[in-house]
Motif scaffolding. Structure first.
Motif, PDB file in Angstrom:
ATOM      1  N   ILE A 248       0.815  -1.225   0.000  1.00 47.76           N
ATOM      2  CA  ILE A 248       0.000   0.000   0.000  1.00 47.76           C
ATOM      3  C   ILE A 248       0.848   1.274   0.000  1.00 47.76           C
ATOM      4  N   LEU A 249       2.138   1.117   0.263  1.00 52.52           N
ATOM      5  CA  LEU A 249       3.011   2.308   0.324  1.00 52.52           C
ATOM      6  C   LEU A 249       4.224   2.053  -0.565  1.00 52.52           C
ATOM      7  N   SER A 250       3.979   1.840  -1.871  1.00 53.52           N
ATOM      8  CA  SER A 250       5.095   1.463  -2.734  1.00 53.52           C
ATOM      9  C   SER A 250       5.338   2.396  -3.916  1.00 53.52           C
TER      10      SER A 250
ATOM     11  N   ARG B 278       6.204  12.587  -5.194  1.00 51.95           N
ATOM     12  CA  ARG B 278       6.954  13.840  -5.132  1.00 51.95           C
ATOM     13  C   ARG B 278       6.053  14.936  -5.673  1.00 51.95           C
ATOM     14  N   PRO B 279       5.685  15.928  -4.883  1.00 58.16           N
ATOM     15  CA  PRO B 279       4.815  16.976  -5.428  1.00 58.16           C
ATOM     16  C   PRO B 279       5.514  17.700  -6.573  1.00 58.16           C
ATOM     17  N   PRO B 280       4.753  18.045  -7.592  1.00 56.94           N
ATOM     18  CA  PRO B 280       5.369  18.708  -8.761  1.00 56.94           C
ATOM     19  C   PRO B 280       5.655  20.172  -8.448  1.00 56.94           C
TER      20      PRO B 280
ATOM     21  N   SER C 296       6.597  16.017   7.028  1.00 53.39           N
ATOM     22  CA  SER C 296       6.748  15.678   8.445  1.00 53.39           C
ATOM     23  C   SER C 296       5.759  14.594   8.849  1.00 53.39           C
ATOM     24  N   GLY C 297       5.575  13.608   7.958  1.00 52.03           N
ATOM     25  CA  GLY C 297       4.785  12.423   8.308  1.00 52.03           C
ATOM     26  C   GLY C 297       5.677  11.424   9.037  1.00 52.03           C
ATOM     27  N   SER C 298       5.249  10.158   9.105  1.00 48.50           N
ATOM     28  CA  SER C 298       6.005   9.137   9.845  1.00 48.50           C
ATOM     29  C   SER C 298       7.446   9.034   9.358  1.00 48.50           C
ATOM     30  N   SER C 299       7.652   9.117   8.030  1.00 50.09           N
ATOM     31  CA  SER C 299       9.017   8.979   7.493  1.00 50.09           C
ATOM     32  C   SER C 299       9.853  10.185   7.874  1.00 50.09           C
ATOM     33  N   GLY C 300       9.320  11.395   7.655  1.00 46.36           N
ATOM     34  CA  GLY C 300      10.064  12.610   7.955  1.00 46.36           C
ATOM     35  C   GLY C 300      10.493  12.667   9.412  1.00 46.36           C
ATOM     36  N   VAL C 301       9.569  12.376  10.328  1.00 42.13           N
ATOM     37  CA  VAL C 301       9.919  12.541  11.747  1.00 42.13           C
ATOM     38  C   VAL C 301      10.908  11.475  12.233  1.00 42.13           C
TER      39      VAL C 301
ATOM     40  N   ARG D 264       4.270  21.237   6.165  1.00 36.91           N
ATOM     41  CA  ARG D 264       2.985  21.824   5.772  1.00 36.91           C
ATOM     42  C   ARG D 264       1.955  21.644   6.888  1.00 36.91           C
ATOM     43  N   THR D 265       1.898  20.396   7.426  1.00 36.41           N
ATOM     44  CA  THR D 265       0.911  20.124   8.479  1.00 36.41           C
ATOM     45  C   THR D 265       1.592  19.367   9.613  1.00 36.41           C
ATOM     46  N   PRO D 266       1.569  19.902  10.829  1.00 32.75           N
ATOM     47  CA  PRO D 266       2.146  19.121  11.929  1.00 32.75           C
ATOM     48  C   PRO D 266       1.255  17.938  12.283  1.00 32.75           C
TER      49      PRO D 266
ATOM     50  N   ALA E  55      -6.953  10.891  14.247  1.00 39.07           N
ATOM     51  CA  ALA E  55      -7.660  11.089  12.977  1.00 39.07           C
ATOM     52  C   ALA E  55      -6.734  10.706  11.817  1.00 39.07           C
ATOM     53  N   LYS E  56      -5.433  10.915  12.018  1.00 40.06           N
ATOM     54  CA  LYS E  56      -4.411  10.383  11.104  1.00 40.06           C
ATOM     55  C   LYS E  56      -3.514   9.502  11.941  1.00 40.06           C
ATOM     56  N   ARG E  57      -2.864   8.536  11.311  1.00 40.66           N
ATOM     57  CA  ARG E  57      -1.972   7.646  12.053  1.00 40.66           C
ATOM     58  C   ARG E  57      -0.872   8.495  12.724  1.00 40.66           C
ATOM     59  N   PRO E  58      -0.783   8.503  14.060  1.00 40.65           N
ATOM     60  CA  PRO E  58       0.209   9.357  14.709  1.00 40.65           C
ATOM     61  C   PRO E  58       1.626   8.810  14.508  1.00 40.65           C
TER      62      PRO E  58
ATOM     63  N   TRP F  83      12.927  14.392   0.057  1.00 37.38           N
ATOM     64  CA  TRP F  83      11.472  14.401  -0.085  1.00 37.38           C
ATOM     65  C   TRP F  83      10.910  13.311   0.823  1.00 37.38           C
ATOM     66  N   ALA F  84      10.235  13.739   1.892  1.00 38.51           N
ATOM     67  CA  ALA F  84       9.554  12.772   2.765  1.00 38.51           C
ATOM     68  C   ALA F  84       8.059  12.996   2.566  1.00 38.51           C
ATOM     69  N   THR F  85       7.677  13.007   1.291  1.00 44.18           N
ATOM     70  CA  THR F  85       6.354  13.496   0.902  1.00 44.18           C
ATOM     71  C   THR F  85       5.350  12.381   0.631  1.00 44.18           C
ATOM     72  N   GLY F  86       5.645  11.177   1.096  1.00 43.03           N
ATOM     73  CA  GLY F  86       4.644  10.123   1.098  1.00 43.03           C
ATOM     74  C   GLY F  86       4.500   9.360  -0.206  1.00 43.03           C
ATOM     75  N   PHE F  87       3.321   8.794  -0.391  1.00 42.43           N
ATOM     76  CA  PHE F  87       3.098   7.803  -1.447  1.00 42.43           C
ATOM     77  C   PHE F  87       1.756   8.015  -2.146  1.00 42.43           C
ATOM     78  N   ASP F  88       1.690   7.582  -3.400  1.00 40.80           N
ATOM     79  CA  ASP F  88       0.380   7.384  -4.034  1.00 40.80           C
ATOM     80  C   ASP F  88      -0.083   6.036  -3.478  1.00 40.80           C
TER      81      ASP F  88
ATOM     82  N   GLY G 242      -8.227  17.361   5.806  1.00 37.92           N
ATOM     83  CA  GLY G 242      -6.768  17.536   5.764  1.00 37.92           C
ATOM     84  C   GLY G 242      -6.287  16.413   4.880  1.00 37.92           C
ATOM     85  N   THR G 243      -5.032  16.437   4.458  1.00 34.66           N
ATOM     86  CA  THR G 243      -4.605  15.362   3.576  1.00 34.66           C
ATOM     87  C   THR G 243      -4.346  14.095   4.382  1.00 34.66           C
ATOM     88  N   ASN G 244      -4.637  12.984   3.767  1.00 35.55           N
ATOM     89  CA  ASN G 244      -4.506  11.696   4.450  1.00 35.55           C
ATOM     90  C   ASN G 244      -4.429  10.621   3.373  1.00 35.55           C
ATOM     91  N   TRP G 245      -3.295   9.897   3.334  1.00 32.69           N
ATOM     92  CA  TRP G 245      -3.141   8.930   2.243  1.00 32.69           C
ATOM     93  C   TRP G 245      -4.198   7.841   2.290  1.00 32.69           C
ATOM     94  N   SER G 246      -4.741   7.546   3.486  1.00 34.28           N
ATOM     95  CA  SER G 246      -5.713   6.450   3.517  1.00 34.28           C
ATOM     96  C   SER G 246      -7.060   6.873   2.940  1.00 34.28           C
TER      97      SER G 246
END
Ligand code: NA7
Length: 545
Positions: free
Chosen positions: A142-144, A148-150, A184-189, A207-209, A327-330, A377-382, A491-495
């Protein structure tokens, strides 16, 4: 069975779930080919090799429970193992069962085509390999697919650039460098304190703590490891009873059963001693469901951030104000907040000062320019659907899976989509969110059970029933039906897919919990595999009910 085939089953992906599927299929005498894009096994745990990447589920609860040998022969060195040890574990499992020669590495799948006349799938890889099979099991994770934001100018940057989800195998040095981390999601922190240790300057572009909880990791002594091994079946049983498959149980009372002093003493105890997600799932029963209880807990967490971060303005910017805890995975942290007390670490709040463009030598925001040697870039996944819609899957009538899911995934039990017979998805959309291996092991077991049932009964085609898939997909969405007391705030949330601009915002994971998921599988089985249509390829017949 009809139509010439090379293999009974092609499994796509050799991560946690693909390896499990391979083992179970081989043990049940199916001829299997695994195709894996990476040069080694591990999937998510192969690609996410950035410094300090580690579990946030307890190591023993995350490992495989299907084999007595593994349970007996493997010791985890830490309560939350780091990426190198996780990769070693998965290699150990593959070699322990002699599975390596069934895996083709460096094989990125770019075409999966159903041949209606033959009732077979042809799976192609980018390097020109082709294999024909009766069944396909997509274990693509699910996270593969890193996102990267354009941002304008990114390709012009002259320094080093990395994405946490595609970290190079060779060591990356931050020594004496000016580094920016975006995200600053799980990977960034996890990564940020490691970068701060040796970089000459670190800029964190947030962007969002998030509400972060302390990991409280510990190394295991030999005696502790022995005790974990001796009680692993109890752990397995416990994980089967919980909503998420994690070994945490809530306190058995509501937050407001206690007065404020008692409540905050409880929070303090959880903060100091609670490991991993215990702050989330071992908290008061209503900590994540009642708005008032959640607000109270968030007040405690805000006070914690203020106590850990010297500069009150930085503390304010690190404190979420758009969503409740859970509300988001801490993300789970180790020294993250304290990092912002270091002289050479700077926090940029992108909501106050957005990125304008990337320059050849840095990043320009609305109010400043940062000269940099490296951007991370710790900007997550599609996430969840990204890998599956990129496989080039074409089913009955030439219909593409990407089109079938244009409005969001449509599945029965998260395992199949109508119109794509004999294609199973394990650990993809509509799989239960929580402790991943505890969720996907059920998928693997159900798929193997269905294949065995078909073999025994001379059937060679299985397809999810349209109505069953419609009911299942509606049931998935029910989990977030409007709840006035809900702590979910936008708010943004990959799930939900909302982290990717333009992606339809849909709940992508199953949120009714593992026990309910299991009961749904059992109900289908008890009703003669209701929801599935079986046939033999030569003489189609409706075996569904
Ligand atoms: P996440 O949790 O999706 O985090 C991605 C981070 O990247 C998050 O802070 C985002 O901020 C940030 N982001 C995304 N797009 C941008 C743009 N355009 N500009 C600035 N910042 C951006 O991914 P992770 O890899 O950290 O974790 C994924 C999962 O792995 C996690 O949930 C665990 O289950 C393990 P945003 O919040 O969107 O404002």
């Amino acid at each position: 069975m009809h139509g010439a085939i090379d293999k009974d089953v092609v499994v796509i992906g050799a991560g946690i779930t693909g390896i499990h599927a391979l083992h179970q299929l081989v043990a049940n005498h199916f001829d299997v080919q695994v195709l894996e894009a990476g040069a080694g096994v591990g999937g998510t745990w192969y690609w996410n090799r950035y410094p300090r990447a580690r579990f946030d589920s307890e190591s023993y609860s995350y490992g495989y429970f299907f084999s007595e040998e593994i349970k007996r022969e493997w010791d985890w060195s830490e309560m939350y193992a780091g990426q190198p040890e996780i990769e070693q574990y998965l290699n150990f499992v593959v070699d322990r069962f002699g599975l390596r020669d069934r895996i083709r590495f460096g094989a990125r799948v770019d075409g999966v085509t159903f041949d209606e006349a033959a009732g077979t799938w042809t799976v192609r890889t980018a390097d020109g390999f082709e294999v024909r099979s009766r069944f396909v099991v997509a274990a693509t994770g699910i996270l593969s697919i890193p996102y990267r934001p354009p941002i304008e100018g990114a390709e012009s940057f002259g320094g080093e650039q990395y994405h946490t989800g595609q970290w190079p195998a060779q060591e990356v040095s931050f020594e004496g460098k000016r580094v920016a981390v975006i995200g600053s999601g799980s990977s960034g922190v996890q990564l940020i304190p490691a970068v701060a240790e040796s970089a000459s300057h670190l800029v964190v572009l947030q962007r969002t703590p998030n509400w972060c909880a302390p990991l409280n990791n510990q190394t295991f002594t030999a005696a502790e490891q022995e005790a974990m091994r001796a009680t692993i079946d109890d752990l397995d049983r416990l994980c089967r009873t919980t909503f998420t498959g994690m070994p945490h149980v809530s306190l058995g009372r509501s937050a407001f059963d206690d007065d404020k002093e008692q409540r905050w003493a409880t929070y303090e105890r959880l903060w100091e001693q609670g490991h991993g997600h215990r702050l989330w799932f071992g908290n008061y029963d209503d900590a994540s469901t009642s708005r008032a209880a959640n607000d109270d807990f968030c007040e405690f967490l805000s006070a914690k951030i203020r106590s850990l971060v010297d500069d009150p303005d930085v503390a304010r910017r690190l404190t979420p104000n758009d969503h409740g805890f859970g509300a988001k995975r801490p993300p789970l942290v180790n020294g993250y907040y304290e990092t912002f007390n270091l002289e050479h670490v700077e926090l940029v709040d992108l909501r106050e000062d957005p990125i304008v463009r990337i320059l050849p030598n840095g990043i320009e925001t609305q109010h400043a320019t940062y000269e940099l040697d490296m951007i991370v870039w710790a900007t997550g996944f599609d996430a969840v659907t990204g890998a599956l819609t990129r496989l080039g899957v074409t089913g009955v009538g030439g219909r593409r899976l990407a089109d079938a899911w244009a409005d969001g995934p449509f599945t029965f039990l998260g395992l199949q989509t109508p119109g794509f017979p004999n294609l199973f998805i394990v650990g993809g959309p509509h799989a239960t969110q929580g402790n991943i291996p505890r969720s996907t092991e059920i998928h693997v077991d159900v798929v193997v059970e269905l294949l065995e049932y078909m073999r025994t009964n001379g059937l060679d085609r299985i397809e999810a029933d349209e109505r069953a898939a419609a009911e299942w997909t509606a049931h998935v969405y029910d989990a977030v039906a409007d709840d006035p007391d809900s702590v979910h705030v936008a708010g943004t949330n990959w799930s939900y897919g909302s982290n990717i601009p333009g992606k339809p915002e849909r709940l992508l994971m199953y949120r009714h919990g593992l026990p309910t998921y299991r009961s749904k599988v059992a109900a289908s089985r008890d009703a003669g595999y209701r929801g599935w249509n079986f046939s033999t390829h030569a003489e189609p017949e409706d075996g569904g009910r």
